[in-house]
Scaffold this motif. Structure first.
Motif, PDB file in Angstrom:
ATOM      1  N   ALA A 218     -19.404   4.692 -29.640  1.00 14.98           N
ATOM      2  CA  ALA A 218     -19.255   4.710 -31.102  1.00 14.98           C
ATOM      3  C   ALA A 218     -17.867   4.260 -31.570  1.00 14.98           C
ATOM      4  N   LYS A 219     -17.259   3.390 -30.798  1.00 14.74           N
ATOM      5  CA  LYS A 219     -15.937   2.855 -31.151  1.00 14.74           C
ATOM      6  C   LYS A 219     -16.035   1.321 -31.190  1.00 14.74           C
ATOM      7  N   PRO A 220     -15.016   0.659 -31.744  1.00 19.00           N
ATOM      8  CA  PRO A 220     -15.056  -0.811 -31.748  1.00 19.00           C
ATOM      9  C   PRO A 220     -15.123  -1.364 -30.319  1.00 19.00           C
TER      10      PRO A 220
ATOM     11  N   VAL B 235     -14.525  -5.656 -32.883  1.00 20.65           N
ATOM     12  CA  VAL B 235     -15.605  -5.578 -33.870  1.00 20.65           C
ATOM     13  C   VAL B 235     -16.016  -4.112 -34.002  1.00 20.65           C
ATOM     14  N   ALA B 236     -16.074  -3.649 -35.256  1.00 17.43           N
ATOM     15  CA  ALA B 236     -16.412  -2.247 -35.506  1.00 17.43           C
ATOM     16  C   ALA B 236     -17.881  -1.995 -35.177  1.00 17.43           C
ATOM     17  N   PRO B 237     -18.197  -0.771 -34.764  1.00 16.32           N
ATOM     18  CA  PRO B 237     -19.592  -0.488 -34.407  1.00 16.32           C
ATOM     19  C   PRO B 237     -20.469  -0.328 -35.640  1.00 16.32           C
ATOM     20  N   ARG B 238     -21.771  -0.446 -35.424  1.00 20.74           N
ATOM     21  CA  ARG B 238     -22.737  -0.143 -36.480  1.00 20.74           C
ATOM     22  C   ARG B 238     -22.888   1.371 -36.545  1.00 20.74           C
ATOM     23  N   VAL B 239     -23.021   1.871 -37.747  1.00 17.10           N
ATOM     24  CA  VAL B 239     -23.275   3.304 -37.883  1.00 17.10           C
ATOM     25  C   VAL B 239     -24.598   3.476 -38.606  1.00 17.10           C
ATOM     26  N   GLU B 240     -25.310   4.532 -38.283  1.00 16.63           N
ATOM     27  CA  GLU B 240     -26.614   4.771 -38.917  1.00 16.63           C
ATOM     28  C   GLU B 240     -26.389   5.332 -40.311  1.00 16.63           C
TER      29      GLU B 240
ATOM     30  N   MET C 272     -23.406   0.194 -30.734  1.00 22.18           N
ATOM     31  CA  MET C 272     -24.238  -0.849 -31.349  1.00 22.18           C
ATOM     32  C   MET C 272     -23.346  -1.696 -32.261  1.00 22.18           C
TER      33      MET C 272
ATOM     34  N   SER D 194     -23.126  -5.538 -34.849  1.00 29.33           N
ATOM     35  CA  SER D 194     -23.801  -6.636 -35.525  1.00 29.33           C
ATOM     36  C   SER D 194     -23.865  -7.817 -34.555  1.00 29.33           C
TER      37      SER D 194
END
Lengths: 250, 204
Positions: A226-228, A245-250, A199, A201
């Protein structure tokens, strides 16, 4: 420092490149290297990185240099100048006596001198990610998918499965799904070693893809769970404009 | 910009003293106490409301009335303790009879909010309500056409040299008066508080 000059054949293309970089960073330095011009920079919130390479052959004029020379610029200022280009203009960037001279070469030679921005000389490494999925597709298809996602949510999920890449977004405003079939006409290469899902932004990706697709027909997306994400746009004369782009983390 | 917690505390204490003695607009004449703001000076998320109400004016703390109770409920429902974040308002003194703050009052107070954002340096600023959203999105040149038009997404904005994501949402009071609005507030706060982008340098 001796005078140094590079000349790019299409000033409007160069404007689009600069505009695409400025999505991520306001100020940074072009590095003029023997093999070509590069730029690598992080956005201030350290979520995204841009990595540009324009080979020396893409330039009308390029200096013979042994070691790299950096040209630090403020992209907002540079864009202001480049927006005034006329069709057919070439653009030259010259460093002379600590100043950066930007010349629009058309029916007249229009020169603007800018201060050189000091930036960190240390080159950043690129993210070390073992990507498990690669999709080479049309840049405008990616840009359109992200605009669709942006209409409903500020986060977007990329999921690469064996059969297709899915770009999905959802919120109380609605749901969007864009499917890029591996056999689809806009998919030029599809290699999923392992399904990947992450996921991101929407705002970063929609800005990046809509700007970069003005100068690029083909984009390569690389993913791992779960990686860029890596989005690499092929730009004229063998150059490339890559974003991580870095992923979104919960 | 102060980067140690102690440095931030000293700067914020000095700023709070300035706010408490402020006479930059007529609201100082009717206030009981100014309400500078409170919370974690190293917070990732800052909430910015509109102006203190009666209870806030009494206690000198933001969001301690009914709307504040609702906000606390929503926050704890999302697993967030109020102490983890920083909370303030656009206008630091209560407008009489809880009227909307006037433009001149917002302008007079703007430097205090800017300084608070510089000190805390949050990554996310939640604009609670239209006055807050109009002001904060204005830093990014976003045309404000009403809170319902701008909510539901985030905006990258630079405020006094600090790059933040602005998340506009409805004011908790709007969810209090109309409970059907509450899911919007919850969803927007979840977006601001629950999810974030990883740091790309962690992958280099």
């Amino acid at each position: 420092m001796a005078k140094l000059s590079v000349v790019y054949a299409d000033a409007r293309e160069f404007l689009y490149i600069v505009d695409s970089i400025s999505v991520v960073v306001e100020e940074s330095a072009f590095a003029v290297k023997p093999e070509g011009m590069t730029l690598r920079a992080l956005d201030p919130s350290r979520t995204a990185m841009v990595d540009l390479f324009i080979p020396r052959d893409a330039f009308d004029e390029y200096p013979d240099i042994g070691e790299e020379v950096r040209m630090g610029v403020n992209f907002k200022d540079l864009k202001k100048i480049l927006r005034r280009v006329r069709k057919g203009d070439r653009v030259a960037m010259e460093i002379d006596e600590g100043k950066l001279k930007v010349k629009l070469l058309g029916r007249a030679v229009r020169s603007v001198t800018l201060p050189i921005i000091e930036t960190a000389a240390e080159e950043l490494p690129t993210p070390r990610v073992v990507f498990t999925a690669l999709i080479r597709t049309a840049s405008d298809v990616v840009a359109q998918a992200l605009k669709d996602a942006d209409a409903v949510s500020d986060s977007v999920k990329f999921e690469a499965l064996d059969d297709a890449l899915y770009i999905r977004a959802s919120s109380d405003k609605g749901e969007v799904e864009v499917k890029l079939d591996r056999e689809g006409e806009a998919v030029y290469e599809y290699d999923v070693k392992e399904p990947a899902s992450s996921m991101f932004s929407t705002e970063y990706l929609v800005d990046i893809s809509s700007k970069a697709s003005r100068i690029s027909d083909i984009a390569t997306i690389e993913l791992a769970t779960a990686k860029p994400i890596s989005m690499s746009f092929e730009i004229p004369a063998g150059g490339r404009l890559t974003y991580f782009v870095a992923p979104r983390v919960e | 910009m102060a980067d140690t917690l102690m440095g931030k505390r000293e700067e914020m204490d000095a700023l709070e003293r300035l706010i408490s003695n402020c006479r930059r607009c007529p609201l100082h004449a009717s206030r009981r106490r100014a309400v500078p703001g409170e919370g974690n000076l190293e917070a990732r998320v800052m909430l910015v409301g509109e102006a203190p109400g009666e209870r806030e004016d009494e206690e000198g703390r933001p969001f301690v009335g009914q709307a504040g109770r609702l906000l606390n409920e929503v926050l704890s429902g999302l697993g967030v303790d109020r102490g983890e974040i920083y909370i303030t308002n656009v206008v630091k003194c209560r407008p009489p009879n809880n009227r909307d703050p006037e433009d001149a009052e917002v302008e007079a107070c703007r430097p205090y909010l800017e300084r608070q954002i510089q000190i805390v340096a949050p990554r996310v600023v939640v604009a609670l309500g239209r006055h807050s959203a109009r002001l904060l999105l204005g830093y990014g040149g976003v045309r404000f056409r009403g809170i319902m038009q701008v909510r539901g997404r985030t905006y990258r904005v630079r405020i006094s040299g600090v790059d933040v994501e602005v998340v506009p949402t409805i004011h908790p009071a709007a969810a209090l008066y109309n409970p059907r609005n509450r899911p919007m507030l919850v969803e927007d706060l979840r977006r601001a508080l629950g999810r974030r982008d990883a740091d790309i340098t962690g992958f280099l």
